[in-house]
Design an enzyme around this catalytic site. Structure first.
Site, PDB file in Angstrom:
ATOM      1  N   TYR A  35       0.775  -1.208  -0.065  1.00 46.85           N
ATOM      2  CA  TYR A  35      -0.118  -0.061   0.067  1.00 46.85           C
ATOM      3  C   TYR A  35       0.804   1.318  -0.020  1.00 46.85           C
ATOM      4  O   TYR A  35       0.720   2.261  -0.835  1.00 46.85           O
ATOM      5  CB  TYR A  35      -0.743  -0.163   1.121  1.00 46.85           C
ATOM      6  CG  TYR A  35      -1.758   0.992   1.227  1.00 46.85           C
ATOM      7  CD1 TYR A  35      -3.113   1.177   0.711  1.00 46.85           C
ATOM      8  CD2 TYR A  35      -1.682   2.098   2.292  1.00 46.85           C
ATOM      9  CE1 TYR A  35      -3.910   2.035   0.727  1.00 46.85           C
ATOM     10  CE2 TYR A  35      -2.650   3.049   2.641  1.00 46.85           C
ATOM     11  CZ  TYR A  35      -3.886   3.131   1.889  1.00 46.85           C
ATOM     12  OH  TYR A  35      -4.717   3.978   2.096  1.00 46.85           O
ATOM     13  N   LYS A  51       0.875   4.217  -2.814  1.00 49.05           N
ATOM     14  CA  LYS A  51       0.641   5.566  -2.377  1.00 49.05           C
ATOM     15  C   LYS A  51       1.675   6.536  -2.764  1.00 49.05           C
ATOM     16  O   LYS A  51       1.462   7.583  -3.247  1.00 49.05           O
ATOM     17  CB  LYS A  51       0.175   5.601  -1.003  1.00 49.05           C
ATOM     18  CG  LYS A  51      -1.207   4.740  -0.718  1.00 49.05           C
ATOM     19  CD  LYS A  51      -2.183   5.294  -1.637  1.00 49.05           C
ATOM     20  CE  LYS A  51      -3.632   5.054  -1.201  1.00 49.05           C
ATOM     21  NZ  LYS A  51      -4.526   5.378  -2.249  1.00 49.05           N
TER      22      LYS A  51
HETATM   23  P1  NAI Z   1     -13.766   2.298   1.186  1.00 50.60           P
HETATM   24  O1  NAI Z   1     -13.004   0.894   1.143  1.00 50.60           O
HETATM   25  O2  NAI Z   1     -14.375   2.704   2.011  1.00 50.60           O
HETATM   26  O3  NAI Z   1     -14.177   2.615  -0.198  1.00 50.60           O
HETATM   27  C1  NAI Z   1     -13.217   2.041  -1.438  1.00 50.60           C
HETATM   28  C2  NAI Z   1     -13.984   2.601  -2.767  1.00 50.60           C
HETATM   29  O4  NAI Z   1     -13.172   2.045  -3.729  1.00 50.60           O
HETATM   30  C3  NAI Z   1     -15.442   1.951  -2.827  1.00 50.60           C
HETATM   31  O5  NAI Z   1     -16.282   2.701  -3.522  1.00 50.60           O
HETATM   32  C4  NAI Z   1     -14.926   0.633  -3.687  1.00 50.60           C
HETATM   33  O6  NAI Z   1     -16.282   0.376  -4.693  1.00 50.60           O
HETATM   34  C5  NAI Z   1     -13.923   1.336  -4.732  1.00 50.60           C
HETATM   35  N1  NAI Z   1     -13.137   0.100  -5.438  1.00 50.60           N
HETATM   36  C6  NAI Z   1     -12.382  -0.765  -4.664  1.00 50.60           C
HETATM   37  N2  NAI Z   1     -11.559  -1.357  -5.657  1.00 50.60           N
HETATM   38  C7  NAI Z   1     -12.179  -0.718  -6.853  1.00 50.60           C
HETATM   39  C8  NAI Z   1     -11.834  -0.905  -8.113  1.00 50.60           C
HETATM   40  N3  NAI Z   1     -10.798  -2.060  -8.342  1.00 50.60           N
HETATM   41  N4  NAI Z   1     -12.259  -0.302  -9.269  1.00 50.60           N
HETATM   42  C9  NAI Z   1     -12.817   0.504  -8.706  1.00 50.60           C
HETATM   43  N5  NAI Z   1     -13.377   1.059  -7.437  1.00 50.60           N
HETATM   44  C10 NAI Z   1     -12.839   0.212  -6.341  1.00 50.60           C
HETATM   45  O7  NAI Z   1     -12.249   3.155   1.357  1.00 50.60           O
HETATM   46  P2  NAI Z   1     -12.079   4.693   2.006  1.00 50.60           P
HETATM   47  O8  NAI Z   1     -11.473   4.615   3.303  1.00 50.60           O
HETATM   48  O9  NAI Z   1     -13.059   5.483   1.688  1.00 50.60           O
HETATM   49  O10 NAI Z   1     -10.667   5.009   1.118  1.00 50.60           O
HETATM   50  C11 NAI Z   1     -10.519   5.760  -0.194  1.00 50.60           C
HETATM   51  C12 NAI Z   1      -9.328   6.281  -0.677  1.00 50.60           C
HETATM   52  O11 NAI Z   1      -8.600   6.803   0.270  1.00 50.60           O
HETATM   53  C13 NAI Z   1      -8.390   5.006  -0.973  1.00 50.60           C
HETATM   54  O12 NAI Z   1      -7.611   5.297  -1.880  1.00 50.60           O
HETATM   55  C14 NAI Z   1      -7.512   4.837   0.324  1.00 50.60           C
HETATM   56  O13 NAI Z   1      -6.469   4.099   0.123  1.00 50.60           O
HETATM   57  C15 NAI Z   1      -7.308   6.321   0.718  1.00 50.60           C
HETATM   58  N6  NAI Z   1      -7.036   6.657   2.185  1.00 50.60           N
HETATM   59  C16 NAI Z   1      -7.764   6.297   3.022  1.00 50.60           C
HETATM   60  C17 NAI Z   1      -7.431   6.341   4.480  1.00 50.60           C
HETATM   61  C18 NAI Z   1      -8.462   6.030   5.621  1.00 50.60           C
HETATM   62  O14 NAI Z   1      -7.954   6.363   6.844  1.00 50.60           O
HETATM   63  N7  NAI Z   1      -9.851   5.663   5.165  1.00 50.60           N
HETATM   64  C19 NAI Z   1      -6.382   7.107   4.765  1.00 50.60           C
HETATM   65  C20 NAI Z   1      -5.521   7.415   3.679  1.00 50.60           C
HETATM   66  C21 NAI Z   1      -5.738   7.086   2.333  1.00 50.60           C
END
Ligand code: NAI
Length: 248
Positions: A156, A160
């Site tokens: 990851y 990133k």
């Molecule tokens: P989440 O797991 O709640 O949502 C992920 C979203 O990505 C969902 O809508 C899912 O359908 C979509 N997704 C997953 N695989 C996919 C694919 N192959 N093709 C198209 N869509 C796909 O995740 P969250 O927490 O909302 O994270 C969103 C972004 O923020 C991610 O890139 C994550 O790495 C990043 N992030 C999150 C943090 C956190 O603390 N939650 C911290 C730092 C970064």
């Protein structure tokens, strides 16, 4: 606040979590929303409803951003449905956390393919469109672990960190076409992704945050709205930490 009326935003991974927060904020600011999800139909339907209530044009698309051809196809479909696109937010992401000792090749590949290659695929898909129109905003969701590294997240953190290099390269390639590319590096944000963390890891992370609270999806959405707005037109190639100070 900022104004996005008449703009069309493509947001990946917006059926829930941070992507949904960004979509709701952009819709509140007047943007039409084309959003992607993968295998999350029920949440996507609910999100589509909530977005439509804001009075903007909305459509959900199921698409695996790790698939180059599918990404190209969905962007063509979006441009034909909406007329044009002005903003791309690469937010879709997954984790497969474990120490390298037990990390399988497939765990490494899957995380790189969705997070990093997915960001490339979608950027490539909008690239010529933004070039021709001589404007565009690309906002990539990285993570503070792309800046700091993290034990148990080699896949990851690599993805990133790669997104940051990709963002800066795109900023240099498309600057002369009035297209900006920036990254947001969130810290610990309350979503399904972090709810799945072991309790001990969550407590330790919270204790290390100078602002003493987890971030909200709105914290990230506000920064994305700023980067998408006219007010940010002279900012490109930047990485903005939105992390309560955890990576100071
Ligand atoms: P989440 O797991 O709640 O949502 C992920 C979203 O990505 C969902 O809508 C899912 O359908 C979509 N997704 C997953 N695989 C996919 C694919 N192959 N093709 C198209 N869509 C796909 O995740 P969250 O927490 O909302 O994270 C969103 C972004 O923020 C991610 O890139 C994550 O790495 C990043 N992030 C999150 C943090 C956190 O603390 N939650 C911290 C730092 C970064």
């Amino acid at each position: 606040m900022f104004e996005l009326t008449g703009k069309t935003a493509i947001i990946t991974g917006a059926s829930r979590g941070i992507g949904k927060g960004i979509a709701l904020k952009f819709a509140e600011l007047g943007a039409n929303i084309a959003f992607l999800h993968f295998g999350d139909g029920e949440n996507a339907e609910q999100t589509e409803k909530e977005l439509a209530e804001k009075g903007v044009k909305v459509k959900a698309y199921e698409c695996n951003v790790a698939d180059f051809e599918a990404s190209e196809k969905v962007v063509d479909e979006i441009i034909s449905d909406f007329g044009e696109a002005h903003i791309l937010v690469n937010n879709a992401g997954i984790v497969r956390d474990t120490l390298i000792l037990s990390m399988k090749e497939a765990d490494f590949d899957a995380v790189i393919n969705v997070n990093l290659k997915g960001t490339f695929n979608m950027t490539k898909a909008v690239y010529k469109h933004f070039m021709k129109k001589r404007r565009g905003r690309i906002i990539n969701i990285s993570s503070i672990v792309g800046l700091t590294g993290n034990a148990g997240q080699a896949n990851y953190a690599s993805a990133k960190a790669g997104i940051i290099g990709l963002t800066k390269s795109v900023a240099k390639e498309l600057g002369s076409r009035n297209v900006t590319a920036n990254a947001i590096a969130p810290g610990f944000i309350k979503t399904d992704m972090t709810d799945a963390m072991p309790e001990k890891a969550r407590e330790a992370t919270l204790a290390a945050i100078p602002l003493k609270r987890p971030g909200t999806v709105e914290d990230i959405a506000n920064t994305a709205a700023f980067l998408a707005s006219d007010e940010a037109s002279y900012i490109t190639g930047e990485v903005i930490r939105v992390d309560g100070g955890i990576a100071i």
